[in-house]
Motif scaffolding. Structure first.
Motif, mmCIF file in Angstrom:
data_model
loop_
_atom_site.group_PDB
_atom_site.id
_atom_site.type_symbol
_atom_site.label_atom_id
_atom_site.label_comp_id
_atom_site.label_asym_id
_atom_site.label_seq_id
_atom_site.Cartn_x
_atom_site.Cartn_y
_atom_site.Cartn_z
ATOM 1 N N LEU A 114 0.827 -1.207 0.000
ATOM 2 C CA LEU A 114 0.000 0.000 0.000
ATOM 3 C C LEU A 114 0.863 1.259 0.000
ATOM 4 C CD1 LEU A 114 -2.795 -1.020 2.538
ATOM 5 C CD2 LEU A 114 -2.912 -1.022 0.050
ATOM 6 N N LEU A 115 1.984 1.228 0.716
ATOM 7 C CA LEU A 115 2.869 2.377 0.741
ATOM 8 C C LEU A 115 3.453 2.647 -0.639
ATOM 9 C CD1 LEU A 115 4.383 4.561 2.367
ATOM 10 C CD2 LEU A 115 6.169 2.857 2.814
ATOM 11 N N ASN A 116 3.862 1.606 -1.329
ATOM 12 C CA ASN A 116 4.403 1.744 -2.682
ATOM 13 C C ASN A 116 3.312 1.924 -3.724
ATOM 14 O OD1 ASN A 116 7.540 1.131 -2.949
ATOM 15 N ND2 ASN A 116 6.742 -0.129 -1.271
ATOM 16 N N ARG A 117 2.080 1.842 -3.283
ATOM 17 C CA ARG A 117 0.903 1.926 -4.142
ATOM 18 C C ARG A 117 0.897 0.866 -5.238
ATOM 19 N NH1 ARG A 117 -1.857 6.360 -7.984
ATOM 20 N NH2 ARG A 117 -3.966 5.602 -7.664
ATOM 21 N N ASP A 160 7.271 10.180 -8.802
ATOM 22 C CA ASP A 160 7.808 10.778 -7.574
ATOM 23 C C ASP A 160 7.657 9.832 -6.391
ATOM 24 O OD1 ASP A 160 8.488 12.974 -8.977
ATOM 25 O OD2 ASP A 160 6.920 14.286 -8.198
ATOM 26 N N LEU A 161 6.522 9.137 -6.347
ATOM 27 C CA LEU A 161 6.290 8.215 -5.238
ATOM 28 C C LEU A 161 7.338 7.112 -5.220
ATOM 29 C CD1 LEU A 161 4.524 7.079 -2.923
ATOM 30 C CD2 LEU A 161 3.197 5.862 -4.683
ATOM 31 N N ARG A 162 7.575 6.505 -6.360
ATOM 32 C CA ARG A 162 8.518 5.384 -6.416
ATOM 33 C C ARG A 162 9.952 5.858 -6.212
ATOM 34 N NH1 ARG A 162 4.839 2.068 -9.361
ATOM 35 N NH2 ARG A 162 3.032 2.122 -7.977
ATOM 36 N N GLN A 163 10.260 7.093 -6.625
ATOM 37 C CA GLN A 163 11.598 7.636 -6.393
ATOM 38 C C GLN A 163 11.832 7.960 -4.924
ATOM 39 O OE1 GLN A 163 14.266 7.962 -8.391
ATOM 40 N NE2 GLN A 163 13.102 6.877 -9.960
ATOM 41 N N SER A 164 10.760 8.117 -4.173
ATOM 42 C CA SER A 164 10.884 8.468 -2.757
ATOM 43 C C SER A 164 11.113 7.255 -1.869
ATOM 44 C CB SER A 164 9.615 9.200 -2.287
ATOM 45 O OG SER A 164 9.418 10.384 -3.022
ATOM 46 N N ILE A 165 10.989 6.060 -2.440
ATOM 47 C CA ILE A 165 11.044 4.842 -1.632
ATOM 48 C C ILE A 165 12.109 3.900 -2.180
ATOM 49 C CG2 ILE A 165 9.743 2.838 -0.789
ATOM 50 C CD1 ILE A 165 7.193 4.504 -1.189
ATOM 51 N N GLY A 166 13.004 3.458 -1.291
ATOM 52 C CA GLY A 166 13.962 2.406 -1.631
ATOM 53 C C GLY A 166 13.476 1.098 -1.031
ATOM 54 N N LEU A 167 13.199 0.127 -1.880
ATOM 55 C CA LEU A 167 12.594 -1.134 -1.429
ATOM 56 C C LEU A 167 13.573 -2.287 -1.574
ATOM 57 C CD1 LEU A 167 10.133 -2.841 -0.525
ATOM 58 C CD2 LEU A 167 9.461 -2.958 -2.950
#
Length: 610
Positions: A412-415, A438-445
């Motif tokens: 859900l966080l990564n949508r 922008d969302l995916r660039q803000s998160i390192g998974l």
């Protein structure tokens, strides 16, 4: 058959192959949609149609000129003053010229149509690739990889071949058919009627063959997709198959699908194979009929011998397009079946879509808010009214028994999915309103199952960065404690890795994915049970790497081994989709609740193993 197939998968898929697919759902709509890919090629397409028309005109004039030549020869033999040698050579010269022009126009036309077909294939595959990369994980959980790959190979190739070769022949055949009828009527309406007597039988025969071949071609394409999926699954799970000694059962399962592909192909070929011999019979009957009637008309002086000669050639020109169209329509049916499968993929509704006016996140701080979030896969809720906050620079861990909903929080966080109720926010902005980029660039998974691409080690670490910086790659590898791995590589950072990192251990692959996350340097770092399947020594290396890198980043850990999250700023305990406890390690142990039970169950198991 049944003993070789799993009850939930293989049998159900095989039964689906027997479903009614006698005809395409919308053949005309499918053809129009295929042709819509040529909207930008109108000028070239118009030129090719003109060339096809010129080629047909040249081809149709040749029998007429040959008839004139025959009459010239007969006139010269009879010393008829109305005929001359100049006329004979003129007709022969024009005859040769038209044959040459027909061949030239045909070659250019076929080359151009082949070019258009390749462009269609390129555009079709590009559309499918874009679609696949925009679909949610739910779609891939419900479809076999091999079945999806068959859209790119067999289905798309069928469409390309149908338009590149078959459509050329159909267009040419239609023009030849119409032109032949016009010229034949001008030469002799009696012989034209005789020639057309076999047309109704040819049409009825073609309709019969098409009706039966269509359903078999559709089933063949569906079975081929299932078979490709089985092969893909077998390659990926080869170790498990061998470990359980299921090689023979797997081979038997493949044979069942292969048998369906073979059987449906055989039945389709049986029906389509009947078409040409029967058409030849009708051709010969028409040829004989025209010969006999033409002989009587020539003997009576109604027409000349040259007209009879021309008409016999036009009879062939008349019958050949009918035969060609009847044969090529079978190929078109197969292509339509493949095209419909491709368009079903392209029409798959997008579960995750970009907001109409997305918020651009220029400098993400990393605050995470789950605000009364509920979510379910289908009708069953996995998360129930979950609320928590992770502040910038804070380390938050999520623990719970298997199936509690831990990984769903990451999704859900990564949508990868959208919430059923509530909101997930980053820096106070609902993730549904943030641009996906922008969302995916803000998160390192970092996932539990590390994935590496078939490329160099440096490429995998700097994945997503077109201008990868060597020094930064090396620094990321150093912080991930993966330098020892690189030192053992034959070509260092330029060593080519095998598919999914085959040839190096699971722990080493995980270290490289940690290095990838460090290189990305996103404000939010998410680890989804990144240390659950590795040895203790590698776990310590990863812990040290995360401890070093996590400073200044918002970290969200999904933890299976509780020893890895003892120093977390906040621990969230999930049970049956709800947060039942939260606090630091010592506080939660003192409560002697769910966290205490999870913690003690792990160490009891470890003591028993020791």
């Amino acid at each position: 058959m049944a003993e070789h197939l799993t009850a939930s998968g293989g049998q159900r898929r095989l039964k689906s192959l027997g479903a009614s697919v006698d005809k395409a759902a919308d053949p005309k709509g499918t053809v129009r949609r295929i042709l819509s890919y040529w909207k930008g090629e109108k000028w070239l397409l118009s030129l090719l149609i003109l060339l096809s028309l010129l080629s047909v005109v040249c081809t149709l004039l040749c029998p007429y000129l040959l008839g004139k030549t025959v009459d010239d020869c007969i006139g010269l033999v009879r010393s008829d003053d109305s005929f001359s040698a100049e006329s004979l050579f003129l007709h022969l010269g024009i005859f040769v010229l038209f044959h040459f022009l027909s061949a030239l126009f045909t070659w250019i036309h076929e080359y151009g149509m082949g070019l258009l077909a390749q462009r269609l294939l390129r555009n079709l595959k590009e559309s499918m690739t874009r679609k696949l990369l925009s679909l949610s994980p739910r779609f891939f959980n419900e479809h076999l990889c091999g079945d999806l790959m068959s859209h790119f190979t067999s289905d798309a190739e069928l469409v390309k071949n149908a338009l590149g070769d078959t459509l050329v022949q159909i267009i040419t055949s239609m023009l030849t058919l119409v032109g032949s009828v016009v010229i034949m009527l001008r030469l002799s309406w009696q012989l034209t009627i005789a020639t057309c007597l076999t047309v109704p039988f040819a049409v009825l025969l073609s309709r019969f063959v098409m009706r039966h071949t269509r359903k078999h071609f559709s089933r063949q394409q569906q079975a081929l997709g299932e078979m490709n999926g089985l092969v893909e699954e077998s390659v990926g799970g080869i170790k498990t198959i061998r470990c359980f000694g299921r090689e023979e059962a797997r081979i038997a399962q493949f044979e069942q699908y292969n048998k369906i592909v073979c059987e449906t192909g055989r039945k389709a070929q049986i029906y389509s194979g009947v078409l040409m011999p029967m058409m030849r019979v009708l051709d010969n009957f028409s040829y004989i009929l025209v010969t006999i009637i033409g002989a009587f008309l020539a003997f009576g002086g109604s027409i000349t011998v040259g007209v009879v000669q021309s008409f016999l050639l036009y009879t062939k020109n008349f019958q050949r397009p009918i035969n060609s169209i009847a044969t090529q329509l079978n190929t078109i049916q197969s292509a339509i079946a493949g095209a419909e499968r491709v368009f079903r993929l392209l029409d798959e509704p997008l579960e995750i879509t970009e907001a109409e006016n997305p918020v651009v996140m220029k400098a993400t701080k990393g605050r995470i808010d789950f605000d009364h979030v509920s979510f379910g896969y289908g009708d069953q809720l996995v998360l129930k009214n979950v609320s928590f906050t992770a502040m910038p620079g804070e380390v938050v861990a999520v623990v719970g028994f298997t199936g509690a909903g831990k990984t769903t929080i990451i999704n859900l966080l990564n949508r990868f999915y959208d919430v059923s109720e509530g909101r997930v926010k980053i820096d106070g902005v609902d993730v549904r309103n943030i641009s996906l980029s922008d969302l995916r660039q803000s998160i390192g998974l970092v996932q539990q199952e590390p994935f590496l691409f078939s490329d160099t080690l440096s490429y995998n670490v700097a994945y997503g960065d077109r201008d990868a910086k060597v020094d930064r790659v090396k620094e990321s590898v150093r912080l991930a404690n993966a330098e020892a791995l690189v030192d053992r590589m034959s070509d260092g950072y330029e060593t080519s890795l095998l598919e999914q990192g085959a040839g190096i251990s699971h722990g080493q692959r995980q270290l490289l994915t940690i290095a990838r996350a460090i290189y990305k340097n996103a404000p939010i770092l998410v680890l989804d049970e990144a240390t659950s399947n590795i040895d203790t020594r590698t776990e310590l290396l990863i812990q040290n790497a995360i401890s070093t890198f996590s400073k200044g980043h918002t970290c969200l850990f999904i933890a299976h081994r509780l020893s890895t999250i003892k120093n977390a700023d906040k621990i969230l305990v999930l049970d049956d989709g709800a947060i039942v406890e939260q606090g630091r390690h010592e506080e939660l142990l003192a409560k002697r609740g769910v966290y205490w039970r999870i913690y003690n169950s792990q160490f009891v198991v470890e003591d028993d193993v020791v």
